[in-house]
Write a protein that holds these residues in place. Structure first.
Motif, short mmCIF file in Angstrom:
data_model
loop_
_atom_site.label_atom_id
_atom_site.label_comp_id
_atom_site.label_asym_id
_atom_site.label_seq_id
_atom_site.Cartn_x
_atom_site.Cartn_y
_atom_site.Cartn_z
N VAL A 16 0.85 -1.19 0.00
CA VAL A 16 0.00 0.00 0.00
C VAL A 16 0.89 1.23 0.00
N SER A 17 0.64 2.12 -0.97
CA SER A 17 1.40 3.36 -1.08
C SER A 17 0.45 4.49 -1.47
N ASP A 162 -0.31 15.10 -2.33
CA ASP A 162 -1.64 14.59 -2.67
C ASP A 162 -2.72 15.07 -1.71
N PRO A 225 6.37 1.46 1.00
CA PRO A 225 4.98 1.04 1.20
C PRO A 225 4.85 0.10 2.39
N ARG A 230 -5.07 -7.74 0.39
CA ARG A 230 -5.93 -7.01 -0.56
C ARG A 230 -7.38 -6.99 -0.10
N THR A 233 -8.39 -4.02 2.06
CA THR A 233 -8.10 -2.65 1.61
C THR A 233 -9.30 -2.00 0.92
N LYS A 238 -9.41 2.91 -3.41
CA LYS A 238 -9.59 3.88 -4.49
C LYS A 238 -8.61 5.04 -4.36
N ARG A 239 -8.13 5.30 -3.16
CA ARG A 239 -7.19 6.40 -2.95
C ARG A 239 -5.74 5.93 -2.98
N ALA A 240 -5.49 4.79 -2.39
CA ALA A 240 -4.12 4.29 -2.29
C ALA A 240 -3.73 3.54 -3.57
N GLN A 241 -2.44 3.37 -3.76
CA GLN A 241 -1.92 2.55 -4.84
C GLN A 241 -1.56 1.18 -4.29
N LEU A 242 -2.07 0.15 -4.93
CA LEU A 242 -1.82 -1.22 -4.49
C LEU A 242 -0.95 -1.92 -5.52
N ALA A 243 0.10 -2.55 -5.05
CA ALA A 243 1.00 -3.30 -5.93
C ALA A 243 1.14 -4.71 -5.39
#
Length: 290
Positions: A16-17, A162, A225, A230, A233, A238-243
């Motif tokens: 999570v980033s 952000d 991160p 997952r 989350t 919708k706001r965070a970036q998930l990798a």
């Protein structure tokens, strides 16, 4: 607290980033560990709350899942021997959604300060002392691109680009009791799009030591991160970036590894005898049956 990218022990399947948009890991053990490792006393009550007391009884942590509000973590320090009649010298609160890593950063710094003695864990901010200068709290944020703003006459705010997190610093006199029991505190750290509906929040009263708060802002602004599952989350995906967290690559074998494997292989079997046709004569054909 630096992020430990040890893929063999990662608890999660996505990164999570930015990390300040992650929520709690729902386990308090990692944040309690720095204090318990020093021999602090652990006790529980009938509501499932846990309390950790310093040996000198002048610092107390409460992990309060049974509390009436969402103040899951409450940490207070006292100038005199702790009892019910002493007012805390300082107090910090983390709500139930605060990432556990952030609480651990604070308790790790608290453990370090406690080993140094009361002059460290009771050190009030002092603008004329370079080691206790309040500006040290915001320095990690500014170094990582957070921007200073002044939305109100008595409030300074530092936000990332952000604008999905903020540290608010209130100037002027504040009610000491209100600082300990509400979000109207000297230091107010939160994440999300609204201060009224934050992803998580933390508060700290006026006399909280600068070193403890700087450890917190250092951890919150760390660009690395945080690992999460997952399926947990959904509330901020919708706001965070998930990798995705990929499995670790197998190590490249060394010449010694290859030699060891070769030594364990069974010896090759001799090749069986295979008849071969002559290249100078044709094979005899079978004769007629009688």
């Amino acid at each position: 607290m630096p992020f430990d990218d040890n893929r063999l022990t990662i608890d999660g399947d996505v990164y999570v980033s930015p990390r300040y948009l992650a929520r709690t890991t729902a386990t308090g053990d990692p944040a309690l560990a720095p204090l318990l490792d020093l021999g602090w006393e652990l006790s529980h009550d009938d509501l499932g709350n846990a309390y950790v007391n310093a040996p000198d009884r002048r610092v107390r942590l409460g992990y309060l899942p049974g509390a009436e509000d969402d103040g899951l973590w409450r940490i207070n320090a006292y100038r005199a021997h702790h009892d019910l009649f002493n007012a805390p010298a300082w107090g910090v609160c983390f709500n139930s959604d605060t990432p556990t890593e952030f609480v651990r950063a604070f308790t790790t710094a608290l453990a370090t300060a406690y080993e140094q003695g009361p002059e460290a864990y009771l050190a009030t901010p002092e603008p004329l002392d370079e080691e206790r200068e309040p500006f040290l709290v915001v320095t990690p944020l500014l170094h990582r691109g957070w921007e200073l703003d002044k939305p109100e006459p008595n409030v300074f705010t530092i936000r990332p680009a952000d604008r999905l997190a903020a540290l608010e610093i209130t100037t002027g006199p504040l009610d000491p009791e209100g600082e300990l029991t509400s979000r109207t505190a000297r230091w107010h750290l939160w994440a999300g799009t609204s201060i009224n509906l934050p992803v998580w929040y933390a508060t700290a009263s006026t006399n909280t030591p600068v070193a403890l708060l700087a450890a917190l802002t250092e951890c919150v602004s760390d660009p690395a991160p945080l690992p999460r599952w997952r399926e947990e989350t959904f509330s901020y995906a919708k706001r965070a970036q998930l990798a995705p967290i990929l499995p670790a690559n197998p190590p490249v074998p060394t010449p010694l590894d290859i030699q060891r494997v070769a030594s364990r292989r069974p010896a090759a079997l001799p090749a069986p005898s295979v008849p071969r046709w002559s290249t100078t004569s044709r094979p005899a054909l079978p004769g007629p049956r009688r």
